[in-house]
Design a protein around this motif. Sequence first.
Motif, mmCIF file in Angstrom:
data_model
loop_
_atom_site.group_PDB
_atom_site.id
_atom_site.type_symbol
_atom_site.label_atom_id
_atom_site.label_comp_id
_atom_site.label_asym_id
_atom_site.label_seq_id
_atom_site.Cartn_x
_atom_site.Cartn_y
_atom_site.Cartn_z
ATOM 1 N N SER A 261 0.806 -1.219 0.000
ATOM 2 C CA SER A 261 0.000 0.000 0.000
ATOM 3 C C SER A 261 0.839 1.269 0.000
ATOM 4 O O SER A 261 0.374 2.314 0.380
ATOM 5 C CB SER A 261 -0.906 0.010 1.240
ATOM 6 N N SER A 262 2.088 1.179 -0.401
ATOM 7 C CA SER A 262 2.943 2.361 -0.320
ATOM 8 C C SER A 262 2.603 3.360 -1.418
ATOM 9 O O SER A 262 2.029 3.016 -2.451
ATOM 10 C CB SER A 262 4.416 1.963 -0.420
ATOM 11 N N MET A 263 3.028 4.605 -1.197
ATOM 12 C CA MET A 263 2.690 5.673 -2.137
ATOM 13 C C MET A 263 3.601 5.681 -3.357
ATOM 14 O O MET A 263 3.340 6.370 -4.327
ATOM 15 C CB MET A 263 2.739 7.029 -1.434
ATOM 16 N N TYR A 264 4.696 4.936 -3.327
ATOM 17 C CA TYR A 264 5.626 4.980 -4.442
ATOM 18 C C TYR A 264 5.486 3.756 -5.360
ATOM 19 O O TYR A 264 6.287 3.540 -6.241
ATOM 20 C CB TYR A 264 7.083 5.119 -3.958
ATOM 21 N N LYS A 265 4.471 2.925 -5.148
ATOM 22 C CA LYS A 265 4.148 1.862 -6.099
ATOM 23 C C LYS A 265 2.637 1.661 -6.081
ATOM 24 O O LYS A 265 1.949 2.063 -5.149
ATOM 25 C CB LYS A 265 4.875 0.563 -5.747
ATOM 26 N N GLU A 266 2.119 1.042 -7.134
ATOM 27 C CA GLU A 266 0.676 0.878 -7.248
ATOM 28 C C GLU A 266 0.131 0.026 -6.103
ATOM 29 O O GLU A 266 0.704 -0.992 -5.730
ATOM 30 C CB GLU A 266 0.337 0.212 -8.584
ATOM 31 N N LYS A 267 -0.989 0.472 -5.549
ATOM 32 C CA LYS A 267 -1.622 -0.241 -4.438
ATOM 33 C C LYS A 267 -2.061 -1.626 -4.900
ATOM 34 O O LYS A 267 -2.654 -1.770 -5.972
ATOM 35 C CB LYS A 267 -2.818 0.570 -3.948
ATOM 36 N N SER A 268 -1.774 -2.641 -4.083
ATOM 37 C CA SER A 268 -2.184 -3.997 -4.445
ATOM 38 C C SER A 268 -3.701 -4.106 -4.416
ATOM 39 O O SER A 268 -4.398 -3.306 -3.789
ATOM 40 C CB SER A 268 -1.578 -5.014 -3.475
ATOM 41 N N GLU A 269 -4.229 -5.134 -5.082
ATOM 42 C CA GLU A 269 -5.670 -5.320 -5.117
ATOM 43 C C GLU A 269 -6.216 -5.611 -3.718
ATOM 44 O O GLU A 269 -7.283 -5.113 -3.345
ATOM 45 C CB GLU A 269 -6.042 -6.461 -6.065
ATOM 46 N N LEU A 270 -5.488 -6.405 -2.954
ATOM 47 C CA LEU A 270 -5.921 -6.708 -1.584
ATOM 48 C C LEU A 270 -6.001 -5.435 -0.755
ATOM 49 O O LEU A 270 -6.975 -5.202 -0.034
ATOM 50 C CB LEU A 270 -4.957 -7.708 -0.943
ATOM 51 N N SER A 271 -4.968 -4.606 -0.865
ATOM 52 C CA SER A 271 -4.945 -3.345 -0.131
ATOM 53 C C SER A 271 -6.070 -2.426 -0.573
ATOM 54 O O SER A 271 -6.749 -1.792 0.248
ATOM 55 C CB SER A 271 -3.587 -2.668 -0.327
ATOM 56 N N ASP A 272 -6.305 -2.354 -1.879
ATOM 57 C CA ASP A 272 -7.368 -1.514 -2.424
ATOM 58 C C ASP A 272 -8.739 -1.998 -1.947
ATOM 59 O O ASP A 272 -9.601 -1.194 -1.554
ATOM 60 C CB ASP A 272 -7.293 -1.551 -3.958
ATOM 61 N N TYR A 273 -8.919 -3.304 -1.948
ATOM 62 C CA TYR A 273 -10.206 -3.871 -1.547
ATOM 63 C C TYR A 273 -10.548 -3.513 -0.104
ATOM 64 O O TYR A 273 -11.644 -3.000 0.185
ATOM 65 C CB TYR A 273 -10.201 -5.394 -1.714
ATOM 66 N N PHE A 274 -9.609 -3.781 0.810
ATOM 67 C CA PHE A 274 -9.923 -3.556 2.223
ATOM 68 C C PHE A 274 -9.997 -2.073 2.578
ATOM 69 O O PHE A 274 -10.768 -1.688 3.468
ATOM 70 C CB PHE A 274 -8.925 -4.289 3.126
ATOM 71 N N SER A 275 -9.240 -1.234 1.895
ATOM 72 C CA SER A 275 -9.339 0.202 2.191
ATOM 73 C C SER A 275 -10.707 0.731 1.792
ATOM 74 O O SER A 275 -11.298 1.560 2.505
ATOM 75 C CB SER A 275 -8.222 0.973 1.487
ATOM 76 N N VAL A 302 -15.269 4.226 -8.545
ATOM 77 C CA VAL A 302 -15.547 3.297 -9.650
ATOM 78 C C VAL A 302 -15.101 3.919 -10.970
ATOM 79 O O VAL A 302 -14.421 3.272 -11.793
ATOM 80 C CB VAL A 302 -17.052 2.942 -9.699
ATOM 81 N N LEU A 303 -15.462 5.171 -11.180
ATOM 82 C CA LEU A 303 -15.065 5.865 -12.411
ATOM 83 C C LEU A 303 -13.552 5.966 -12.522
ATOM 84 O O LEU A 303 -12.982 5.819 -13.613
ATOM 85 C CB LEU A 303 -15.697 7.265 -12.451
ATOM 86 N N ASN A 304 -12.915 6.185 -11.397
ATOM 87 C CA ASN A 304 -11.462 6.285 -11.388
ATOM 88 C C ASN A 304 -10.811 4.962 -11.786
ATOM 89 O O ASN A 304 -9.839 4.931 -12.551
ATOM 90 C CB ASN A 304 -10.992 6.720 -9.991
ATOM 91 N N ARG A 305 -11.354 3.834 -11.273
ATOM 92 C CA ARG A 305 -10.797 2.518 -11.619
ATOM 93 C C ARG A 305 -11.038 2.216 -13.100
ATOM 94 O O ARG A 305 -10.200 1.611 -13.764
ATOM 95 C CB ARG A 305 -11.410 1.414 -10.747
ATOM 96 N N LEU A 306 -12.193 2.614 -13.604
ATOM 97 C CA LEU A 306 -12.468 2.420 -15.031
ATOM 98 C C LEU A 306 -11.497 3.227 -15.888
ATOM 99 O O LEU A 306 -11.023 2.753 -16.934
ATOM 100 C CB LEU A 306 -13.913 2.821 -15.354
ATOM 101 N N ARG A 307 -11.214 4.429 -15.459
ATOM 102 C CA ARG A 307 -10.253 5.271 -16.192
ATOM 103 C C ARG A 307 -8.880 4.615 -16.237
ATOM 104 O O ARG A 307 -8.159 4.713 -17.242
ATOM 105 C CB ARG A 307 -10.168 6.650 -15.522
ATOM 106 N N ARG A 308 -8.522 3.924 -15.152
ATOM 107 C CA ARG A 308 -7.222 3.239 -15.097
ATOM 108 C C ARG A 308 -7.262 1.862 -15.763
ATOM 109 O O ARG A 308 -6.280 1.131 -15.746
ATOM 110 C CB ARG A 308 -6.800 3.048 -13.638
ATOM 111 N N LYS A 309 -8.417 1.493 -16.314
ATOM 112 C CA LYS A 309 -8.635 0.173 -16.910
ATOM 113 C C LYS A 309 -8.508 -0.958 -15.886
ATOM 114 O O LYS A 309 -8.135 -2.081 -16.219
ATOM 115 C CB LYS A 309 -7.679 -0.059 -18.079
ATOM 116 N N GLN A 310 -8.843 -0.650 -14.635
ATOM 117 C CA GLN A 310 -8.862 -1.663 -13.563
ATOM 118 C C GLN A 310 -10.313 -2.138 -13.407
ATOM 119 O O GLN A 310 -10.972 -1.884 -12.416
ATOM 120 C CB GLN A 310 -8.329 -1.053 -12.256
ATOM 121 N N TYR A 311 -10.781 -2.841 -14.420
ATOM 122 C CA TYR A 311 -12.193 -3.199 -14.498
ATOM 123 C C TYR A 311 -12.616 -4.128 -13.358
ATOM 124 O O TYR A 311 -13.728 -4.006 -12.835
ATOM 125 C CB TYR A 311 -12.488 -3.839 -15.858
ATOM 126 N N HIS A 312 -11.739 -5.051 -13.003
ATOM 127 C CA HIS A 312 -12.068 -5.982 -11.923
ATOM 128 C C HIS A 312 -12.289 -5.233 -10.606
ATOM 129 O O HIS A 312 -13.208 -5.542 -9.848
ATOM 130 C CB HIS A 312 -10.952 -7.021 -11.772
#
Length: 333
Positions: A261-275, A302-312
């Motif tokens: 979940s660090s700010m200098y790399k992309e947040k993991s899916e697990l971290s994103d889910y629980f946050s 949701v719109l932000n994830r779609l913009r990043r193509k993180q559809y899941h």
Amino acid sequence: LSLYDLSGKCAAFLVERFRFTSIGCLTICGAERSAESMEEKVYIIVLNYINYEDTIKCLDSLQMLLYPSYQIILVDNASPNESVYALRTYMTSEEKSNIVFLPLQKNLGYAGGNNQGLTYALQCGDMRYCWILNNDTVVTPDALTHMVHEMQRDRTIGLCGSKLIYDWDRTQLQGYGGFYNKWLATTRPCLKREEIPQIDYVIGASVLVSTEFLQQIGLMSEDYFLFFEELDWRRRAQGIFRISCAPDSVVYHKEGGSAGSSMYKEKSELSDYFSLRNRILFTRKFFFCCLPTVYFSLLLAVLNRLRRKQYHRAVFILKLLVGIGVRKYEDLL
């Protein structure tokens, strides 16, 4: 010499003698009080998951602490790699007699793993404070001393944090604590020392908790798995205990070494889910009237994830909004 002169010299001698004795007495008494306060036992909980290299660096820094009365409780959260072997080897080779090792059979999450350490410390019977410390930190030698002094300054303080600085850039402050926006269920760091009295929570990477707090408020809530535990703790203690930060207690934090979940790399899916999940859960528990605005903010997510193509990820946010969790993550609870 006249009788008047002799009297003056005697008086001056007595005054100087009294001053010396008084200062000596104050110094001795102050030292005794300081020594007594320094004898208050602190248990330090370090929770490892996979990232044993950072954990060992953290343990090395703890061995340099100036505070004399402490015991380290090292908890491994059922790491699937060679962490347990590596940590046992480290303890044996370095002869770390002040470390108790608790390897768990199941990953209990941040709160569950730390609660195992807290339970052990409480059962020892001599704990005055417990320092919950992230494994991806490096502490300065006087970090614990400053935290204990802050707690002793005001016995109504139940939780005390540190000044957290990013380890990868030691000129950059992570925060003295944080502020919480209940309408959006978002947080922002406290970056100004003078704003410490207004903080809403202490940052969970470094938290000193008193025995009285644990006895009255209880252990961390295990409803979250990751994130929001310190906010939940703080909210449950509202009106009973104060929180604070010891600004001279410096801790360097890599941030997100285990959770991703660090700010200098992309947040993991697990971290994103629980946050995201826990923004809803915390709001339901403590600020139910704010749910509409929190839901609206998650629709923007949701719109932000779609913009990043993180559809899941966009799909699981929509599921969370209608009360459906992702099984592979919910099974971790």
